[in-house]
Design an enzyme around this catalytic site. Structure first.
Site, PDB file in Angstrom:
ATOM      1  N   HIS A   1       1.994  12.495  -1.109  1.00 39.58           N
ATOM      2  CA  HIS A   1       0.735  11.853   0.029  1.00 39.58           C
ATOM      3  C   HIS A   1       0.014  13.103   0.123  1.00 39.58           C
ATOM      4  O   HIS A   1       0.282  14.042   0.927  1.00 39.58           O
ATOM      5  CB  HIS A   1       1.757  11.466   1.312  1.00 39.58           C
TER       6      HIS A   1
ATOM      7  N   HIS B   1       0.858  -1.190  -0.050  1.00 43.57           N
ATOM      8  CA  HIS B   1       0.070  -0.127  -0.045  1.00 43.57           C
ATOM      9  C   HIS B   1       0.832   1.211   0.041  1.00 43.57           C
ATOM     10  O   HIS B   1       1.757   1.268   0.794  1.00 43.57           O
ATOM     11  CB  HIS B   1      -1.047   0.011   1.325  1.00 43.57           C
TER      12      HIS B   1
END
Ligand SMILES: *[C@@H]1O[C@H](CO)[C@@H](O)[C@H](O)[C@H]1NC(C)=O
Ligand SMILES: *[C@@H]1O[C@H](CO)[C@@H](O)[C@H](O)[C@H]1NC(C)=O
Length: 294
Positions: A85, A42
């Site tokens: 992110h 992930h």
């Protein structure tokens, strides 16, 4: 006599070489892509020691550790595609083309491995820009384009993909368009996923979360098996690294195996993908082998 002994040794040698394993195991060669369980990394590009980082190993290290399914979050930044992110001001892991180049380099020297990328495209970047990055990374040559929208049982075997050297499968969550780029597949047509950002360490749930309203019939499915901490109950979620040895164990409460068993009961087949943070912690490959009956 001596000649025939050498002859047989020679033949045995040829057979050994030609029966190269698929994704590390001979038994997987004849299995359809849709009938294997893969452990996935992930947020595979967020590597390091920051609280927002999801992985310890870089993508090359993840591949060397046996991981063949990688997810990456993309964003539009400085007129290019970056792996960031949430935003590139929060965490910037560089341009997509560098990440793809690392994967291509690894695939060049590992010709019997099928790799899958699941790219998120929350900024709705044009899919043709992704194709430019694939071309610039030299990885387009490995991409797989299905002949049509594949039903679950119609996926090729790993050996088919390896023999054709179309060993890179790409899914995208948003804004894919196969009329423009044939090999970037709409994730929702093939895969569904369970809830992510779980904060309950025993992973008691396996219900389908995305796409909303789908019961998942006839599709592969992804289990989000990574644990977050809700920092001081603020709603800010960060990966729970301290719990990773238990979360990423093969068996036991809250383990990969335990959630996979629950999902298998609920969905009638093993998960196709189980996404983890910190794939270097715990025993993901044992869990993967168990689920593949190896
Ligand atoms: C990936 O990590 C390994 C081990 O830490 C390191 O040797 C290698 O240079 C890294 N690769 C890249 C592309 O950063
Ligand atoms: C693969 O097929 C076997 C036999 O039907 C089934 O038990 C298993 O759950 C399947 N695995 C996946 C990932 O579909």
């Amino acid at each position: 006599m001596i000649f025939s002994l050498f002859f047989w040794l020679f033949l045995i040698g040829i057979c050994k070489v030609s029966a190269a394993a698929c994704n590390g195991n001979d038994a997987l060669c004849s299995r359809k892509y849709s009938n294997i369980t893969q452990i996935g990394a992930h947020d595979s590009a967020f590597v390091g020691d920051l609280p927002t980082d999801n992985q310890d190993l870089n993508v090359t290290g993840q591949l060397n550790a046996g991981i063949r399914f990688l997810t990456a979050q993309t964003h539009s930044f400085l007129d290019d595609i970056y792996l960031c992110h949430t935003s590139c001001w929060e965490e910037d892991s560089g341009v997509l083309v560098d990440y793809l180049t690392d994967i291509r380099t690894w695939m060049d020297s590992n010709p019997n491995e099928v790799v899958t990328l699941l790219l998120t495209n929350g900024d709705a970047i044009a899919v043709s820009k992704f194709a430019d990055a694939y071309d610039n990374a030299g990885i387009s040559k490995y991409t797989y384009t299905p002949p049509n929208q594949l039903a679950l049982g119609d996926w090729p075997t790993l050996q088919d993909l390896i023999s054709a050297n179309t060993r890179l499968i790409t899914f995208m969550d948003y804004n894919s368009d196969t009329a423009t780029v044939s090999y970037i597949l709409n994730n929702a047509n093939s895969e569904i996923s369970t809830t992510d950002d779980v904060t309950t360490s025993n992973f008691p749930d396996c219900s389908i979360d995305r796409p909303s309203g789908s019961n998942g019939a006839g599709l592969m499915y992804i289990v989000n098996h990574f644990l977050d901490i809700n920092v001081l109950s603020t709603g800010i979620l960060v990966p729970d690294k301290d719990s990773a040895p238990a979360t990423n164990a093969a068996t036991g409460t809250g383990s990969i195996g335990a959630q996979a068993d629950l999902c298998t009961q609920q969905h009638g087949a093993s998960p196709n993908v189980i996404l983890l943070d910190f794939v270097d912690i715990g025993d993901p490959m044992t869990a993967q082998n168990n689920l593949n009956g190896l």
